[in-house]
Write a protein that holds these residues in place. Structure first.
Motif, PDB file in Angstrom:
ATOM      1  N   ARG A  67       0.849  -1.192   0.000  1.00 22.68           N
ATOM      2  CA  ARG A  67       0.000   0.000   0.000  1.00 22.68           C
ATOM      3  C   ARG A  67       0.886   1.244   0.000  1.00 22.68           C
ATOM      4  O   ARG A  67       1.955   1.257   0.598  1.00 22.68           O
ATOM      5  CB  ARG A  67      -0.864  -0.006   1.260  1.00 22.68           C
ATOM      6  N   VAL A  68       0.418   2.292  -0.679  1.00 22.29           N
ATOM      7  CA  VAL A  68       1.084   3.587  -0.640  1.00 22.29           C
ATOM      8  C   VAL A  68       0.012   4.634  -0.373  1.00 22.29           C
ATOM      9  O   VAL A  68      -1.110   4.535  -0.878  1.00 22.29           O
ATOM     10  CB  VAL A  68       1.853   3.887  -1.946  1.00 22.29           C
ATOM     11  N   GLU A  69       0.364   5.596   0.460  1.00 21.79           N
ATOM     12  CA  GLU A  69      -0.531   6.721   0.729  1.00 21.79           C
ATOM     13  C   GLU A  69       0.151   7.986   0.225  1.00 21.79           C
ATOM     14  O   GLU A  69       1.311   8.239   0.528  1.00 21.79           O
ATOM     15  CB  GLU A  69      -0.815   6.842   2.229  1.00 21.79           C
ATOM     16  N   LEU A  70      -0.580   8.771  -0.556  1.00 24.15           N
ATOM     17  CA  LEU A  70      -0.076  10.035  -1.077  1.00 24.15           C
ATOM     18  C   LEU A  70      -0.783  11.158  -0.343  1.00 24.15           C
ATOM     19  O   LEU A  70      -2.011  11.162  -0.228  1.00 24.15           O
ATOM     20  CB  LEU A  70      -0.337  10.128  -2.576  1.00 24.15           C
TER      21      LEU A  70
ATOM     22  N   ARG B 276      -5.611  19.490   3.446  1.00 25.41           N
ATOM     23  CA  ARG B 276      -4.842  18.262   3.198  1.00 25.41           C
ATOM     24  C   ARG B 276      -5.729  17.261   2.472  1.00 25.41           C
ATOM     25  O   ARG B 276      -6.898  17.112   2.806  1.00 25.41           O
ATOM     26  CB  ARG B 276      -4.371  17.665   4.518  1.00 25.41           C
ATOM     27  N   VAL B 277      -5.154  16.576   1.500  1.00 28.23           N
ATOM     28  CA  VAL B 277      -5.842  15.512   0.777  1.00 28.23           C
ATOM     29  C   VAL B 277      -4.973  14.273   0.841  1.00 28.23           C
ATOM     30  O   VAL B 277      -3.757  14.347   0.658  1.00 28.23           O
ATOM     31  CB  VAL B 277      -6.094  15.908  -0.702  1.00 28.23           C
ATOM     32  N   ARG B 278      -5.621  13.120   1.098  1.00 29.27           N
ATOM     33  CA  ARG B 278      -4.907  11.838   1.131  1.00 29.27           C
ATOM     34  C   ARG B 278      -5.540  10.890   0.130  1.00 29.27           C
ATOM     35  O   ARG B 278      -6.747  10.813   0.023  1.00 29.27           O
ATOM     36  CB  ARG B 278      -4.995  11.215   2.517  1.00 29.27           C
ATOM     37  N   ARG B 279      -4.684  10.174  -0.584  1.00 36.05           N
ATOM     38  CA  ARG B 279      -5.133   9.138  -1.506  1.00 36.05           C
ATOM     39  C   ARG B 279      -4.311   7.888  -1.204  1.00 36.05           C
ATOM     40  O   ARG B 279      -3.098   7.961  -1.028  1.00 36.05           O
ATOM     41  CB  ARG B 279      -4.888   9.533  -2.962  1.00 36.05           C
TER      42      ARG B 279
END
Length: 156
Positions: free
Chosen positions: A33-36, A89-92
């Protein structure tokens, strides 16, 4: 016109982009998993922001990711179009699938933004390079079909 020019001048100030990898190393066919995370650390909102992050084809993202082909063979840009309010803030989060053995750079990241009226645009690039490692496949020794009399190969 003066407000738009001033807005454009500071459109990319305080914009921070971060990749948070669960694992940076894996074997073929494994997933991770990766979180941007994208942050706007200023009072001025980012009314529109385009982020293009360069990813190798050998480490693919899940189908929810919007990707565009690049001029670099074997790479695609992971593209986000977002709007951030002040100090927003935005997280994907995406699932990674490791396909082929090798060490692969991820990045650089290209930013594009501008004023809310569409009169000006501003571009920037961040040299945020991360490296992902895909190990060779693990094989059983029986599958290698080594000769019993010479298991290490020819010595000449």
């Amino acid at each position: 016109m003066g407000v738009a020019a001033l807005w454009n001048r500071h459109a990319l100030d305080g914009i921070h982009y971060q990749r948070r990898f669960f694992y940076r190393r894996a074997f073929p066919d494994e997933t991770s998993r990766v979180e941007l995370v994208v942050e706007n650390n200023k009072l001025l909102p980012a009314t529109w922001l385009r982020i293009a992050d360069n990813w190798p084809d050998a480490v693919s993202l899940d189908e929810t990711a919007y990707q565009e082909r690049t001029a670099d063979e074997g790479y695609q840009d992971l593209v986000h179009f977002i709007s951030l309010r002040w100090f927003g803030r935005v997280r994907r989060a995406y699932d990674l699938s490791f396909k082929q053995r090798g060490v692969y750079p991820v990045g650089p990241v290209k930013f594009e933004s501008g004023d809310p009226f569409g009169l000006f645009e501003k571009y920037a690039e961040a040299r945020q390079i991360a490296y992902l490692t895909v190990y060779p496949r693990i094989m059983a020794l029986i599958d290698l079909k080594l000769k019993h009399e010479d298991p290490v190969g020819d010595i000449a």
